[in-house]
Design a protein around this motif. Structure first.
Motif, short mmCIF file in Angstrom:
data_model
loop_
_atom_site.label_atom_id
_atom_site.label_comp_id
_atom_site.label_asym_id
_atom_site.label_seq_id
_atom_site.Cartn_x
_atom_site.Cartn_y
_atom_site.Cartn_z
N THR A 184 45.47 51.96 39.39
CA THR A 184 45.72 50.36 39.55
C THR A 184 45.85 49.93 40.99
O THR A 184 45.94 50.78 41.93
N THR A 207 49.55 44.43 39.42
CA THR A 207 48.35 44.05 38.31
C THR A 207 48.80 45.06 37.09
O THR A 207 49.05 46.23 37.42
N GLU A 208 48.69 44.62 35.85
CA GLU A 208 48.76 45.57 34.86
C GLU A 208 47.35 46.23 34.48
O GLU A 208 47.21 47.31 33.78
N ASP A 209 46.31 45.60 35.19
CA ASP A 209 44.95 46.16 35.10
C ASP A 209 44.89 47.72 35.37
O ASP A 209 45.50 47.96 36.43
N TYR A 230 40.49 38.00 41.94
CA TYR A 230 41.82 37.53 41.29
C TYR A 230 42.40 36.43 41.93
O TYR A 230 42.03 36.45 43.19
N HIS A 269 51.40 38.73 43.25
CA HIS A 269 50.82 39.38 42.19
C HIS A 269 49.38 38.65 41.74
O HIS A 269 49.00 37.48 42.24
N LEU A 270 48.48 39.49 41.08
CA LEU A 270 47.33 39.19 40.66
C LEU A 270 47.37 38.63 39.23
O LEU A 270 47.98 38.85 38.48
N SER A 271 46.40 37.50 39.33
CA SER A 271 46.17 36.98 37.94
C SER A 271 44.70 36.36 37.74
O SER A 271 43.90 36.10 38.74
N LYS A 294 41.88 37.21 36.26
CA LYS A 294 40.87 38.27 36.69
C LYS A 294 39.41 37.72 36.05
O LYS A 294 39.36 37.22 34.97
#
Length: 294
Positions: free
Chosen positions: A133, A147-149, A178, A184-186, A188
């Motif tokens: 990640t 990210t949780e991805d 992103y 933080h990322l969002s 996607k």
């Protein structure tokens, strides 16, 4: 606009190329060679430093030093022997290692992880699935996951705008976009996939906001991608495993490229000694200044 080799580095895995405008030099790492390079293309002056274990990435700091991704740690380094460890990344995941690391326009060091694909003998280890990640180390040395991805092989970290990140998963042969909000990322979305020459490795941006990507693992080229995600140009290279790229030179008009000779046989390398070298091409467009940590 033909690419040519400017330095026979013979890197096993050359990576993380950056142009140091203050010193007019290229800086990069050789992951398996366990060394950091600095080269002045104008004079040919070349220096190397050994690293404590495999080194995966390097970025520049505002105070003149560097920030370095080692195999499992991030360190501050001042062009000498000592690496000042800042933190260990994913101490609870000993099968993972660091990979791509780039300083963003926010002055933070963004870095990705992946399942380790290098054996104790420095040979290739196959990996399957997504185990890595992305993280962000701020100038106050706070590390956070962005990210949780999950990704198979994290590569490419570029910012077309300060609020947008494009990154790659080499294992998936895809790039993703992103939005960045508060670090933080969002949001996607798939940015590019389907190009069949190699897989995406490192990238950089030109002055028009187009993305140049090294196509590793037999791709033997760079692609230039529009902000829409469409590939608009393919630049063939005289190396089969290009790994990262950066604009540099006094006017940022030269595109430099690192390469690798990982997995290649002795017989092949005898016939192709340029593999693992540093290459240059004049693409007819200028690049951008590298961001610095701090």
């Amino acid at each position: 606009m033909t690419a040519h080799m400017i330095f026979p580095a013979a890197d096993i895995v050359g990576e993380s190329l950056v142009w140091d405008d203050a010193r007019a030099c290229l800086v990069w790492v050789d992951i398996i060679g366990r060394r950091i390079h600095r080269l002045n293309p104008a004079t040919g002056e070349h220096q190397t430093w050994s690293t404590p274990g495999r080194v995966t990435s390097i970025g520049l700091r505002k105070d003149g030093g560097a920030i370095v991704g080692l195999e499992r740690h991030i360190a501050l380094w001042d062009w000498g022997d000592a690496f000042h460890i800042v933190c260990e990344v994913e101490p609870d995941l000993p099968a993972n290692r660091l990979n791509e690391g780039v300083v963003g326009p926010d002055g933070a060091f963004w870095i990705g992880t992946m399942r380790n694909n290098i054996g104790d003998d420095d040979g290739p280890v196959p990996i399957e699935g997504a185990h890595g990640t992305l993280y962000r180390l701020t100038p106050d040395l706070t590390l956070s996951r962005v990210t949780e991805d999950l990704f198979g092989i994290t590569n490419t970290l570029v910012w077309p705008t300060p609020g947008r990140l494009v990154t790659a998963d080499s294992l998936a042969n895809a790039l993703f976009s992103y939005e960045i909000r508060d670090g933080h990322l969002s949001g996607k979305r798939l940015f590019q996939t389907g190009f069949e020459r190699g897989v995406p490795d490192g990238s950089c941006l030109d002055a028009e906001g187009f993305l140049w990507t090294a196509r590793v693992a037999g791709g033997a080229c760079l692609t230039r991608t529009a902000p829409s995600g469409e590939i608009v140009q393919v630049e063939n290279l005289p190396c089969s495993w290009p790994t990262s790229c950066a604009f540099g030179g006094p006017d940022f008009a030269t595109l430099f490229v690192t390469s690798a000779r990982f997995t290649m046989t002795a017989e092949y390398l005898q016939a192709h000694p340029h593999e693992g070298g540093i290459f240059a091409v004049q693409p007819g467009i200028r690049g951008r200044l590298a961001a610095r940590f701090g």
